[in-house]
Scaffold this active site. Structure first.
Site: not given
Length: 363
Positions: A76-77
Site C-alpha cells: 500500500d502507498k
C-alpha cells in the site's frame, strides 16, 4: 451484486483511514535468504510511496532499469510498509550514499536468485481504528473471535477497482474490443480488475446462498435454490458458515493441489483448515467447478479469451489475531497475519459490515 458480509452482528461505527501511523504492513518472506549469491537483498521500509514508485527511486539512483529490481508483492502507498527487494550485487557500492525521505534500508543480505512476484508467505498487519466507543469495542472483539475461529471471505479489496470503483468496466471493454489501451501494464491491470469483479460477485452470491441455508428449512430452500433436496440437506448439515456445494474446486490450504469436492470428508477437512474452497478468476485454461457448483459459477465465467484464468481461495483463515482497546484514546488496535494476495481492508470491512470510505487506492 451487493457485497455480502457473513458475520451476524449489526454494522459497527468507527473511523479508519489509511496512513503510515495507522496502517503498518510487514512482509513475511516465503523462505530464508541464503546469505550468499549474486543478488543483493534489501529489507526496506517505505511510507507514502507505492512499490512501483519506490522501485523507480532505486532504479534512478542506481542507473538501472526497473525490471532489474525484484520484489515479491505490491504494498500500500498510504501506509508504512516493510518489504524485500533484490538487485544485482554489483551495485551494492552505489547504495552507500543512498538517502530518501520516504525510504529507509533496514538490512542487507544476499541470495542466489532474484526475488520474484509471489515469493512471499504473507503479510503481518497493524491497524488502528479510531473513534471507537466501549460498546463498539466489545462488538469488534466478538467479531475478531469469530474470524479467528471460522475465517473470513477472501474478497478483492476496493484498491483493486480504482478511485471510482469502475476499473473493471474498462477491463470488460478491453476484452470486448471496444476499448484500446496502449499501456500494456495498465491494460493488464484493468482486465485483472474485471476478473476480480466477477470473483467478488461469485463470492457474494455464495455467501448469500450460505446465509439462506443457515436461515431456512429444506422445504423453504427448495423454492429459492436450484438444488435437489439431498444437496440442500447436505448443506444444512454443514457447521461452517460457508456452505460447500458438490463440484466445488477445493485447494489444499494454505497452498497445494486442487481437486473437486465430492464427499463429506472434504467438509470436515475444510472445518479443520486443511483445505479451502476456491473461486474462479475467469479466463482461459483454468479449472472449472463441475456439477451443482458449476450452475452457480458459470454465471460469473464470462471471459473465454484474451487472458488466462486461475483459482483463488474464496475463504481464508487469518492467523495471530490480536486486538486491544485503548479507551482513553478511543482506539482499537489490531494485529493479524494474512496469506499473500489477501486484503487487510477486507477484514476491516467484515468487522464494520460496511464499505470503508477512502479516497485512496493501493497502487
Amino acid at each position: 451484486m451487493e457485497r455480502q458480509y457473513y458475520l451476524p452482528h449489526s454494522p459497527i461505527e468507527f473511523h479508519f483511514r489509511q496512513s503510515p501511523r495507522d496502517f503498518v504492513v510487514d512482509e513475511i518472506p516465503l523462505y530464508p535468504f541464503s546469505g550468499e549469491g549474486e543478488h543483493l537483498v534489501l529489507h526496506v521500509r517505505k511510507k507514502n510511496l507505492s512499490t512501483w514508485q519506490m522501485i523507480d527511486v532505486f532504479s534512478n539512483h542506481l542507473g538501472i532499469k526497473g525490471r532489474d529490481i525484484g520484489y515479491a508483492g505490491l504494498k500500500d502507498k498510504n501506509a508504512q510498509t516493510k518489504q524485500y527487494i533484490s538487485l544485482p550485487r554489483k551495485f551494492e557500492g552505489v547504495l552507500e550514499n543512498f538517502e530518501h525521505e520516504g525510504i529507509k534500508i533496514l538490512e542487507k543480505t544476499y541470495h542466489n536468485n532474484k526475488i520474484r512476484v509471489g515469493h512471499l508467505k504473507g503479510n503481518r498487519f497493524f491497524i488502528r481504528l479510531k473513534k471507537v466507543n466501549p460498546t463498539a469495542a466489545v462488538k469488534i472483539q466478538e467479531a475478531l473471535k469469530m474470524i479467528k475461529k471460522q475465517g473470513m471471505p477472501n474478497y478483492f479489496g476496493f484498491q483493486r477497482f480504482g478511485l471510482d470503483g469502475e476499473n473493471y468496466k474498462k477491463g470488460e471493454a478491453i476484452l470486448a474490443g471496444s476499448l484500446k489501451e496502449r499501456n500494456k501494464k495498465l491494460a493488464q491491470f484493468y482486465v485483472n480488475s474485471y476478473q476480480s469483479y466477477l470473483f467478488n460477485d461469485w463470492l457474494s452470491r455464495r455467501i448469500q446462498i450460505s446465509k439462506l441455508v443457515e436461515s431456512f428449512g429444506v422445504d423453504e430452500l427448495s423454492t429459492v435454490l436450484p438444488f435437489p433436496k439431498e444437496e440442500l440437506e447436505a448443506m444444512k448439515a454443514q457447521k461452517h458458515p460457508f456452505k460447500l456445494i458438490h463440484g466445488d474446486v477445493m485447494m489444499h490450504y494454505p497452498y497445494g493441489k486442487i481437486f473437486h469436492y465430492e464427499s463429506s470428508e472434504e467438509v470436515e477437512r475444510f472445518s479443520k483448515r486443511d483445505i479451502s474452497v476456491s473461486g474462479l478468476l475467469s479466463g482461459k485454461r483454468a479449472t472449472r467447478a463441475v456439477g451443482l457448483a458449476e450452475t452457480i459459477e458459470k454465471e460469473y465465467d464470462t471471459i473465454t479469451s484474451g487472458i488466462d484464468g486461475a483459482r483463488r481461495y474464496g475463504w481464508i483463515f487469518p492467523e495471530e489475531i490480536e486486538g486491544e482497546y485503548k479507551e482513553n484514546d478511543a482506539w482499537f488496535e489490531l494485529h493479524f497475519t494474512l496469506p499473500k494476495g489477501c486484503y487487510a481492508t477486507v477484514l476491516i470491512e467484515e468487522i464494520a459490515k460496511r464499505p470503508i470510505q477512502t479516497d485512496e487506492t493501493q497502487e
